[in-house]
Enzyme design. Structure first.
Site, PDB file in Angstrom:
ATOM      1  N   ARG A 208       0.860  -1.181   0.000  1.00 47.60           N
ATOM      2  CA  ARG A 208       0.000   0.000   0.000  1.00 47.60           C
ATOM      3  C   ARG A 208       0.896   1.231   0.000  1.00 47.60           C
ATOM      4  O   ARG A 208       1.914   1.263   0.690  1.00 47.60           O
ATOM      5  CB  ARG A 208      -0.922   0.037   1.227  1.00 47.60           C
ATOM      6  CG  ARG A 208      -2.122  -0.899   1.157  1.00 47.60           C
ATOM      7  CD  ARG A 208      -3.141  -0.505   0.069  1.00 47.60           C
ATOM      8  NE  ARG A 208      -4.276  -1.406   0.026  1.00 47.60           N
ATOM      9  CZ  ARG A 208      -4.369  -2.484  -0.756  1.00 47.60           C
ATOM     10  NH1 ARG A 208      -3.378  -2.788  -1.575  1.00 47.60           N
ATOM     11  NH2 ARG A 208      -5.452  -3.224  -0.758  1.00 47.60           N
TER      12      ARG A 208
ATOM     13  N   ASP B 164       4.182  -0.478  -7.137  1.00 47.48           N
ATOM     14  CA  ASP B 164       2.904  -0.814  -7.771  1.00 47.48           C
ATOM     15  C   ASP B 164       1.777  -0.037  -7.097  1.00 47.48           C
ATOM     16  O   ASP B 164       0.634  -0.113  -7.514  1.00 47.48           O
ATOM     17  CB  ASP B 164       2.640  -2.327  -7.658  1.00 47.48           C
ATOM     18  CG  ASP B 164       1.404  -2.763  -8.438  1.00 47.48           C
ATOM     19  OD1 ASP B 164       1.292  -2.354  -9.617  1.00 47.48           O
ATOM     20  OD2 ASP B 164       0.553  -3.485  -7.890  1.00 47.48           O
TER      21      ASP B 164
ATOM     22  N   GLU C 100      -2.576   7.452  -4.931  1.00 49.80           N
ATOM     23  CA  GLU C 100      -2.971   6.803  -6.182  1.00 49.80           C
ATOM     24  C   GLU C 100      -4.456   6.931  -6.501  1.00 49.80           C
ATOM     25  O   GLU C 100      -4.873   6.769  -7.647  1.00 49.80           O
ATOM     26  CB  GLU C 100      -2.587   5.315  -6.168  1.00 49.80           C
ATOM     27  CG  GLU C 100      -3.394   4.474  -5.188  1.00 49.80           C
ATOM     28  CD  GLU C 100      -3.038   2.984  -5.253  1.00 49.80           C
ATOM     29  OE1 GLU C 100      -1.840   2.653  -5.167  1.00 49.80           O
ATOM     30  OE2 GLU C 100      -3.964   2.169  -5.378  1.00 49.80           O
TER      31      GLU C 100
ATOM     32  N   HIS D 257      -0.896  -0.254  -9.788  1.00 52.32           N
ATOM     33  CA  HIS D 257      -1.643  -1.189  -8.931  1.00 52.32           C
ATOM     34  C   HIS D 257      -2.198  -2.358  -9.746  1.00 52.32           C
ATOM     35  O   HIS D 257      -3.406  -2.604  -9.764  1.00 52.32           O
ATOM     36  CB  HIS D 257      -2.775  -0.456  -8.197  1.00 52.32           C
ATOM     37  CG  HIS D 257      -3.130  -1.121  -6.889  1.00 52.32           C
ATOM     38  ND1 HIS D 257      -3.442  -0.416  -5.761  1.00 52.32           N
ATOM     39  CD2 HIS D 257      -3.212  -2.432  -6.546  1.00 52.32           C
ATOM     40  CE1 HIS D 257      -3.711  -1.267  -4.778  1.00 52.32           C
ATOM     41  NE2 HIS D 257      -3.578  -2.493  -5.234  1.00 52.32           N
TER      42      HIS D 257
END
Ligand code: NAI
Length: 334
Positions: free
Chosen positions: A234, A258, A263, A295
């Site tokens: 996260r 990622d 985000e 993600h």
């Protein structure tokens, strides 16, 4: 049950429709992210299906409860975006998909490590432009390097298994030891020792008040100079601004992400025609030794199938027994 599905992409619809065959829940799909503005779209739904960047705070939960929603079924593992105490107070049950494919995220983590180390992202562009020079593409053998795994749950365990196959020395920090990792020869150490000894640090713990900005200026000062940092967990586990300073100083040798703190305003959308307003993210994109994916760690056929099946199994169990199979209880935030 009537289920309002937020943040829906065509691929979500595909897998959820397939999982609903024979179950006959009434699914309403909304492209919009769940927020206080979009919550009324749920209408008379009994349950809401939300994803990682949907806002499931006290305000949104109150709006959903007013409309008669009794269940929030998260189609993801992390539940850091849900105010569990507010949900409990409003009588809303929260379910999640605790495990759907640890392999998907673990394999993506290793893809980031390999691509960053061997500069595949740069090599790809060079070769397409007829530039076959190797300058700047020097990597290192993964074999015999030390990798620190923060969080050896389902995903961390698979990462450990894959990297043990590369011949890496594996260190881990986790309040609970994994027997699988111990059998692989993973050494449990405290976080500072992990940071100071690791050539690569990869994060697989959940985002909690305890892990928020776990990697920040203080921890970076204790890390092995020039180490590779990878975060597929996260975004807010990393203090992005501190890591940018680390990249500028060379204390962080390379960065694979990622996930990103902010985000929610970026990922899962095509913003290629828009002006990027996030200066921190824009700065990250300027580094040649930073590789970012949006993600997509979870995004394999197997994982999507399992997520859809588990989500609708939870909805079915809740309808039948008043309890989903994978309830997130308020104690989990303690
Ligand atoms: P898990 O619950 O199986 O494992 C998490 C591990 O972290 C546990 O062993 C726990 O004891 C440990 N942990 C908790 N606090 C810690 C701390 N302060 N320091 C070190 N370890 C700590 O979870 P799983 O399935 O392995 O997933 C890990 C995380 O990956 C999720 O929380 C989620 O945020 C993220 N994730 C990312 C995806 C993506 O697409 N990029 C997809 C799925 C999950």
């Amino acid at each position: 049950m009537r289920l309002a599905v937020f943040s829906t992409k065509p691929y979500d619809r595909h897998f959820l429709d397939a999982a609903n065959v024979g179950q006959n829940h009434r699914l309403s799909y909304f492209e919009a992210k769940l927020t206080a503005q979009t919550a009324p779209l749920a209408g008379d739904a009994d349950a809401v299906c939300a994803f990682v960047n949907d806002v499931v705070d006290a305000d949104v939960l109150a709006l959903l409860a007013r409309g008669g929603v009794k269940l929030v079924a998260l189609r993801c593992a992390g539940f850091n975006n849900v105010d569990l105490a507010a949900a409990q107070a409003l009588g809303i049950t929260v379910a999640r998909v605790p495990a759907y494919s640890p392999h998907a995220v673990a394999e993506h983590t290793v893809a980031l490590i390999l691509a960053l180390n061997r500069k595949i992202h740069r090599a790809y562009n060079r070769v397409r432009e007829g530039n076959f020079a190797l300058d700047g593409l020097l990597g290192f053998d993964l074999h015999a390097k030390t990798v620190g795994i923060v969080g050896t749950g389902r995903i961390g365990e698979v990462v450990a298994r894959i990297l043990s196959g590369f011949g890496c020395r594996l260190l881990a920090s986790d309040p609970y030891r994994s027997p699988v990792c111990e059998e692989l020869g993973v050494e449990y150490v405290d976080r500072d020792d992990l940071l100071s000894a690791s050539d690569i640090v990869t994060l697989h713990c959940p985002l909690t008040p305890d892990t928020h900005h776990l990697i920040g200026a203080g921890t970076l000062a204790r890390a092995k100079p020039g180490f590779m940092l990878v975060n597929t967990s996260r975004g807010a586990i990393i203090d992005t601004r501190a890591v940018i300073e680390g990249l500028k100083a060379g204390t962080v040798g390379s960065l694979g992400l990622d996930v990103y703190e902010e985000e929610g305003d970026l990922f899962f959308q095509d913003l290629s025609g828009a002006v990027l307003r996030d200066d921190v993210f824009a700065r990250l994109l300027t580094f040649p030794n930073v590789l970012i994916t949006g993600h997509q760690g979870f995004f394999t056929r197997e994982a999507m199938h399992n997520i859809a099946e588990t989500t609708l199994a939870d909805v079915g169990a809740f309808e039948r027994d008043g309890r989903p199979l994978h309830e997130v209880s308020v104690e989990r935030i303690a």
